[in-house]
Design an enzyme around this catalytic site. Structure first.
Site, PDB file in Angstrom:
ATOM      1  N   GLU A 246      -0.885   3.038   1.939  1.00  0.00           N
ATOM      2  CA  GLU A 246       0.307   3.192   2.770  1.00  0.00           C
ATOM      3  C   GLU A 246       0.705   4.660   2.927  1.00  0.00           C
ATOM      4  OE1 GLU A 246      -0.102  -0.898   1.638  1.00  0.00           O
ATOM      5  OE2 GLU A 246      -0.026   0.916   0.406  1.00  0.00           O
TER       6      GLU A 246
ATOM      7  N   HIS B 174       6.349 -10.355  -1.694  1.00  0.00           N
ATOM      8  CA  HIS B 174       6.170 -10.569  -0.258  1.00  0.00           C
ATOM      9  C   HIS B 174       7.423 -11.119   0.406  1.00  0.00           C
ATOM     10  CE1 HIS B 174       2.032 -10.531  -1.845  1.00  0.00           C
ATOM     11  NE2 HIS B 174       1.715 -10.010  -0.672  1.00  0.00           N
TER      12      HIS B 174
END
Length: 367
Positions: A101, A171
């Site tokens: 990321e 998540h």
């Protein structure tokens, strides 16, 4: 469980509430489709992820400098938001990245600084934190540090956020509050397909770097007739979805649909008229619309899935108190996630559901 039920109030303890679980616990909501402005032309039936795809398709078709990239983006992404784009525009414009990321956002900043339209995807909002240094110390400050000689304003970073029913602690998070603390960027969260396409295109065209968070539970559950051609909706402008006189309800993303149900329940069960505001943009947020509504109703409830402490609701509550103090009939109430990691089997207890919000409205009216 008994202790938590006690905190949620007596509405969660009676047998009738347990027998009607849809109203008692959980993120369940009835999605209410909206209609697009007829002036925007031809429409097509799309869910939210297809509306995102359509916005990216419009961008790639009309801007030869535009690129779209991220983990697994080339084959469509885990949520299918980029399906077909690599085949249509080629692997140089729609491509996969390494699982990094920090690398994704760092590369995206450089690409945008060079003047190209850049749309980077972070596969889950939960995993954006390795890129936080690039966002906080580079993207948000680039224009300022250069005295406006350079900028990365053509940068848009997309990421799915929020509860999905089974995502658990890695998540399901809602990290928008972290980014609302950063001057120099914009933070946008849509509530449905029509909004998703118009706001994403607005972000892509905006002169500042934008972070665009998509509520993942809406990817398939939200379906509307969305204009096929490109259009933009205003960044920094909230929308009053339901007009009312007694309590202002403020939310964004998925929580807007929960609050629609809450407004209906408040009217039918309590005789309370609620005004519902979708923030749409939390940085910058629409002070004028929020303050006007709260000054009219005298009461304010703010709901979001992120934890209570330091959540964006705290900024809203402080701002409302500062600007609407003499009009308030009760303290501003926040109904949010709890100050714990996001749970798995206890997700329904964690989220700001209809009954928790309705109990807060009772408190506001009875204060």
């Amino acid at each position: 469980c008994r202790s938590l039920a006690a905190r949620l109030g007596p509405v969660c303890l009676d047998a009738a509430s347990f027998s009607h679980r849809r109203l008692s616990f959980g993120p369940q909501f009835v999605y209410t489709p909206e209609s697009a402005d007829k002036s925007l032309g031809e429409t097509s039936r799309m869910n939210l992820f297809q509306a995102v795809t359509s916005a990216l398709d419009n961008t790639l078709a009309n801007d030869p400098s535009a690129v779209v990239f991220g983990e697994d983006v080339a084959f469509g992404g885990v949520f299918r938001c980029t399906v077909g784009l690599k085949d249509k525009y080629g692997k140089d414009r729609v491509f996969n990245t390494p699982l990094s990321e920090q690398g994704i956002v760092g590369f995206a900043i450089g690409h945008a600084v060079a003047g190209a339209t850049t749309v980077a995807e972070i596969q889950f909002g939960d995993y954006i934190f390795p890129a936080f240094d690039q966002i906080a110390n580079e993207a948000s400050k680039y224009r300022y540090r250069s005295g406006n000689h350079f900028n990365c304003g053509s940068l848009t970073v997309r990421a799915p956020i929020g509860a999905v029913g089974h995502g658990a602690l890695y998540h399901s998070q809602s990290p928008e509050g972290f980014f609302a603390h950063l001057p120099g960027i914009k933070v946008v969260i849509p509530r449905g397909p029509i909004q998703a396409k118009g706001l994403l295109l607005a972000c892509i065209n905006d002169p500042d770097p934008c972070f665009y968070f998509e509520p993942k539970i809406l990817y398939r559950s939200a379906v509307e007739d969305v204009p096929v051609n490109g259009y933009v909706l205003p960044i920094g402008k909230a929308e009053v979805l339901i007009e009312g006189s007694d309590v202002t309800l403020i939310g964004y993303g998925t929580q807007v649909h929960v609050l629609r149900e809450v407004a209906r329940l408040a009217q039918s069960e309590l005789g309370v008229s609620c005004e519902l505001i979708d923030m749409r943009t939390i940085l910058p947020f629409d002070e004028e619309t929020v303050y006007a509504s709260v000054c009219k109703t005298g009461r304010c409830l703010i709901a979001h899935e992120a934890p209570l402490t330091g959540g964006f609701g705290a900024e809203l509550a402080a701002s409302v108190q500062e600007h609407c103090f003499l009009n308030l009939e009760a303290p501003v109430r926040r109904v949010t996630g709890h100050d714990t990691p996001f749970p798995h089997i206890f997700e329904n207890f964690y989220l700001p559901n209809q009954r928790r919000c309705l109990a807060a409205i009772k408190d506001l009216i009875g204060y």
